[in-house]
Design an enzyme around this catalytic site. Sequence first.
Site, PDB file in Angstrom:
ATOM      1  N   GLU A  61      -0.039  -0.888   5.924  1.00 38.76           N
ATOM      2  CA  GLU A  61       1.036  -0.315   6.730  1.00 38.76           C
ATOM      3  C   GLU A  61       0.862   1.181   6.889  1.00 38.76           C
ATOM      4  OE1 GLU A  61       4.788   1.297   8.128  1.00 38.76           O
ATOM      5  OE2 GLU A  61       3.761   1.830   6.275  1.00 38.76           O
ATOM      6  N   GLU A  62       0.484   1.848   5.825  1.00 38.94           N
ATOM      7  CA  GLU A  62       0.405   3.313   5.865  1.00 38.94           C
ATOM      8  C   GLU A  62      -0.798   3.816   6.652  1.00 38.94           C
ATOM      9  OE1 GLU A  62       2.898   4.824   5.225  1.00 38.94           O
ATOM     10  OE2 GLU A  62       3.917   4.211   3.387  1.00 38.94           O
TER      11      GLU A  62
ATOM     12  N   ASP B 261       0.846  -1.201   0.000  1.00 42.54           N
ATOM     13  CA  ASP B 261       0.000   0.000   0.000  1.00 42.54           C
ATOM     14  C   ASP B 261       0.874   1.240   0.000  1.00 42.54           C
ATOM     15  OD1 ASP B 261       0.789  -0.506   2.733  1.00 42.54           O
ATOM     16  OD2 ASP B 261      -0.772   0.869   3.422  1.00 42.54           O
TER      17      ASP B 261
ATOM     18  N   HIS C 109       6.116   9.815   1.051  1.00 44.71           N
ATOM     19  CA  HIS C 109       4.905  10.493   1.546  1.00 44.71           C
ATOM     20  C   HIS C 109       4.702  11.874   0.918  1.00 44.71           C
ATOM     21  CE1 HIS C 109       4.477   7.973   5.505  1.00 44.71           C
ATOM     22  NE2 HIS C 109       4.939   7.257   4.492  1.00 44.71           N
TER      23      HIS C 109
HETATM   24  N1  BES Z   1       8.706   3.092   5.559  1.00 45.52           N
HETATM   25  C1  BES Z   1       8.069   3.898   6.532  1.00 45.52           C
HETATM   26  C2  BES Z   1       8.758   3.848   7.884  1.00 45.52           C
HETATM   27  C3  BES Z   1      10.120   4.467   7.917  1.00 45.52           C
HETATM   28  C4  BES Z   1      10.288   5.770   7.527  1.00 45.52           C
HETATM   29  C5  BES Z   1      11.184   3.738   8.364  1.00 45.52           C
HETATM   30  C6  BES Z   1      11.545   6.345   7.550  1.00 45.52           C
HETATM   31  C7  BES Z   1      12.420   4.296   8.410  1.00 45.52           C
HETATM   32  C8  BES Z   1      12.605   5.601   7.994  1.00 45.52           C
HETATM   33  C9  BES Z   1       6.628   3.451   6.710  1.00 45.52           C
HETATM   34  O1  BES Z   1       5.999   3.172   5.494  1.00 45.52           O
HETATM   35  C10 BES Z   1       5.858   4.556   7.339  1.00 45.52           C
HETATM   36  O2  BES Z   1       5.659   5.559   6.707  1.00 45.52           O
HETATM   37  N2  BES Z   1       5.401   4.346   8.564  1.00 45.52           N
HETATM   38  C11 BES Z   1       4.517   5.247   9.210  1.00 45.52           C
HETATM   39  C12 BES Z   1       3.863   4.474  10.312  1.00 45.52           C
HETATM   40  C13 BES Z   1       2.525   4.958  10.728  1.00 45.52           C
HETATM   41  C14 BES Z   1       1.532   5.048   9.605  1.00 45.52           C
HETATM   42  C15 BES Z   1       2.003   4.057  11.827  1.00 45.52           C
HETATM   43  C16 BES Z   1       5.275   6.429   9.757  1.00 45.52           C
HETATM   44  O3  BES Z   1       6.442   6.312  10.183  1.00 45.52           O
HETATM   45  O4  BES Z   1       4.703   7.519   9.726  1.00 45.52           O
HETATM   46 MN    MN Z   2       7.140   2.009   4.303  1.00 45.41          MN
HETATM   47 MN    MN Z   3       5.363   5.102   4.585  1.00 43.52          MN
END
Ligand code: BES
Ligand code: MN
Ligand code: MN
Length: 454
Positions: free
Chosen positions: A152-153, A87, A426
Site C-alpha cells: 500500500e505504501e 507494510d 509516516h
Molecule cells: N492510511 C494512509 C491513507 C490515509 C491517510 C487515509 C490519512 C486517510 C487519512 C495510507 O497508508 C497512505 O499513506 N496512503 C498513501 C497512498 C500513496 C502511497 C499512493 C498516501 O496517502 O500518501
Molecule cells: Mn495506511
Molecule cells: Mn500510509
Amino acid sequence: MRDIQHYLRSRAADFEEDLCRLLRIPSVSADGKYRSDVERAAQWIADQFERLGVAREVIPTAGHPLVYAETPAVPGAPRVLVYGHYDVQPPDPLGEWISPPFEPTRRDGDLFARGATDDKGQLLTHVKSLEAWMRVRGGLPLQVKFLIEGEEEVGSEHLDGFLRANAERLACDVVVISDSSQFSPDLPAITYGLRGIAYFELRVTGPRQDLHSGTFGGSIMNPANALTAILARLIDDRGRIQVPGFYDDVLPLTDQERSQFRALPFDEDRFQGRIGVPKLHGEDGYTTLERRWARPTFDINGLWSGYQGEGSKTVLPARAGAKFSFRLVPNQNPAKVAECLRGFLASVCPPGVTYELIEMHGGAGYVADLSSPYLAAAARAIERGFGTAPVFIREGGSIPIVSSFRKHLKADSLLLGWGLDDDNAHGPNEKLRIADFHRGIAASAHLWNELASR
Ligand code: BES
Ligand code: MN
Ligand code: MN
C-alpha cells in the site's frame, strides 16, 4: 454482546502483546533490504488466522505477498471484505525517534512504533474481533473475507490486477477499511471521501559532468536553476495550480458540504499551533478543512541537486531532480493530470537542458454513497465501541485501491478510522492510543453484528 465484551476485556493484554509482535517486524515495502521482513509480516498475519482455524493463504505477487483469509459463507447475510496493509513507511529520520521505530514502547497511554496507526494497529482490530467471535460464539454472523496487502505504501501496484482476476472469489457487498483517523480525540468519524494522487519524478540534465561555476557559469543553463524555475511555475502564490486543464474535472464543493464542514468542531489556531508554523497557507477562498479534504494540491516531496556537504563548493551541477505529487479530488483522473503536466513541462522548460518525467503512481479520489444502509450500521457499531456517535468527514490522504474495489467488485468502502491526526503516520514517533486500539476492536466486534442485522 456481553459475552464478547467480556472476552475482549479478559484478553486485552494479550492483544497488545500481539500488536507489539507485529510491530517488531520491520516490514518496510519501499526498501529492498527489508524484503524478508515483509514476508515474515505476511506470514505472521496468516498465522493469526491459522490459530483460529480460518482458511487462509499467503499469495505471492510480482511484488510483496498478499494475505487472504475467509470465514464460511452465511446464507442471507451480507458478505464483507476487510482490507488493510501490513507494510509500513521507512522509519527515517531515525535520529528523531524517542524510542527505536521497531521496538514498540508505551508512553502515556500511547504505543509508539512505525506502523502503530498505519496500519498494523488498525488492521489488527478486525483480526482480534474475529478472534473474539470465533472463541466465544464459534463463528461470525456473516461472511468476512480478509485481504491484507504489503504494497500500500508504494502504490498497491499489483493489487488492481489481483482484484480483476479474482473478482468472483472476492465478491462482497461492502468493504471495511480501518486505515484513517477519528475527527479528534474521543470524536470518532466515518470517512466518506478520500483524495486521489498523481506522483511524479522529474529529472533535469545539463552538461556532461559537474563544472566550475566561475569558468562556465553564465554560458550554460544550470539544471538546478532550470528545475526550480519549472517547479516555481507549477503553483502561484494564491495556491492555484498553473497546469492548463488541471482543474477541468474538479467537482466544486457544494454549499451543503461546506456548511457541514463548518459545523465540525475544528479550531484553526490549535491546528496551526500543533503543527508549529507561523501561518496557515493554501488555496485562496477555502477553509483549512476544505483545503485538506476537498481541494487538489501540488507539493514537492523531495528535491536534490548540487553540493549538500559542509562549507561551500562553487559548482554547476550536471543534474537536478525532484519528486512531487498532486493530491486529486474525486472525478479527477491521474492519467489525464499526467498528460496535462507533460504539455505544461514542454511549454515551460528553459532551453539548454533536457528532462525526463517519470510517472510513479496514481490513484483516483473517492466519495461514498451516503445513503448506504451499511454506513448506518457502521455508525451504530462505532457508537457502541467508542461510546460516542461518529461524525461524517472526508480526509486528505489516499487509498487508491478503494476506487478499484468499486470498479472490480462493485462495492463501496466503509472507512472506519481508529487513529488520530497527530499519530505521526509516516513521520518519526508514530503512535496509536492504546485505548483506541481496544475501542476499535470493540467497534469491529459490534460491526459484524450490526451489518448482519442491518
Ligand atoms: N492510511 C494512509 C491513507 C490515509 C491517510 C487515509 C490519512 C486517510 C487519512 C495510507 O497508508 C497512505 O499513506 N496512503 C498513501 C497512498 C500513496 C502511497 C499512493 C498516501 O496517502 O500518501
Ligand atoms: Mn495506511
Ligand atoms: Mn500510509
